[in-house]
Design an enzyme around this catalytic site. Sequence first.
Site: not given
Length: 320
Positions: A246, A288, A296, A303
């Site tokens: 990332d 994130d 990423l 997730d």
Amino acid sequence: MKTLTSTLLKAGALLAAALAATPAMAWDICWTNCDFTRTKYPIVLEHGLAGFNELGGVLPYWNGIPENLRSTGAEVYVTQVSPFNSSVVRGESLIAQLDDIRAIKGNNSLKFNLIGHSQGGLDIRYVAAVRPDLVASLTTVGSPHKGSDLITFDVNGQLVPTPATNAFSNFVSMVWSSLGGSPDPISITAVLKNFSPAGIAAFNASFPAGMPTTSCGQGQAVTQTSAGPIRNYSWSGDAPFTNVYDPSDPAMVALSLFYDEPNDGLVERCASHFGTVIRDNYRMNHLDEVNNLFGLTSVLEVDPRTLYRNHANRLKLAGL
């Protein structure tokens, strides 16, 4: 038979590779539990500082999250407010959009499950305070409810330049040029005042509902209002570096060094607390938390789309 078996194995391998290469598509297909995220009230996603719907036509802010929620029954709206302004100005813009949704649906009593990332969490708190009739629940994700002591103004109300504020000004210029402008008014000074110690103290004093009364505690799970109860939730991460591939992670690490406490690169864990704290230590950085950049995120953590799916189901089970 051997040839047929070999062909099937190759086809299976190709299918597996295709699914691995397109995780968003795989996630957006509903095979079972197709009403898992079907909440009573629509879900509204409010972006944070420097937010956008889609950057350059290729990078959505809520990467794969709306589609994933819709795939199992949720009604989801993604709002767009000024990328750089106070949460009062942004909140008023959000109210106008919620009223528009009501008008389009022909339901003037419709409420919403508001989810705000970063500054978006303050925006939705403002909405709940001035228009509780619009709100069924509030969820803040990585939101800086305690502002930043890195921002200071002198007695004359002038910004005191620091490495942090200079970096922010450069960041605004870069993002503004990338966005190609916006129909919404912007004000860098309004943003900085919003998050300065004095500014955030005034905001929290005006809109205290859901805020913890201790330094790192939880806030009210439910706020009682004239328009009915509002449930309050929050979650955040505390890992600036999560994925070696990332390109934004080094920036998150650099920004995290401005803080003394564990943080997601921009917001300290305890500062993110609001209402019922689901968790404040996901292995995620600030980007994130909305599944950016390009999904990423850490392979050692859930997730991000799963967090929103599970939360939508939490809202559903709560009758929201």
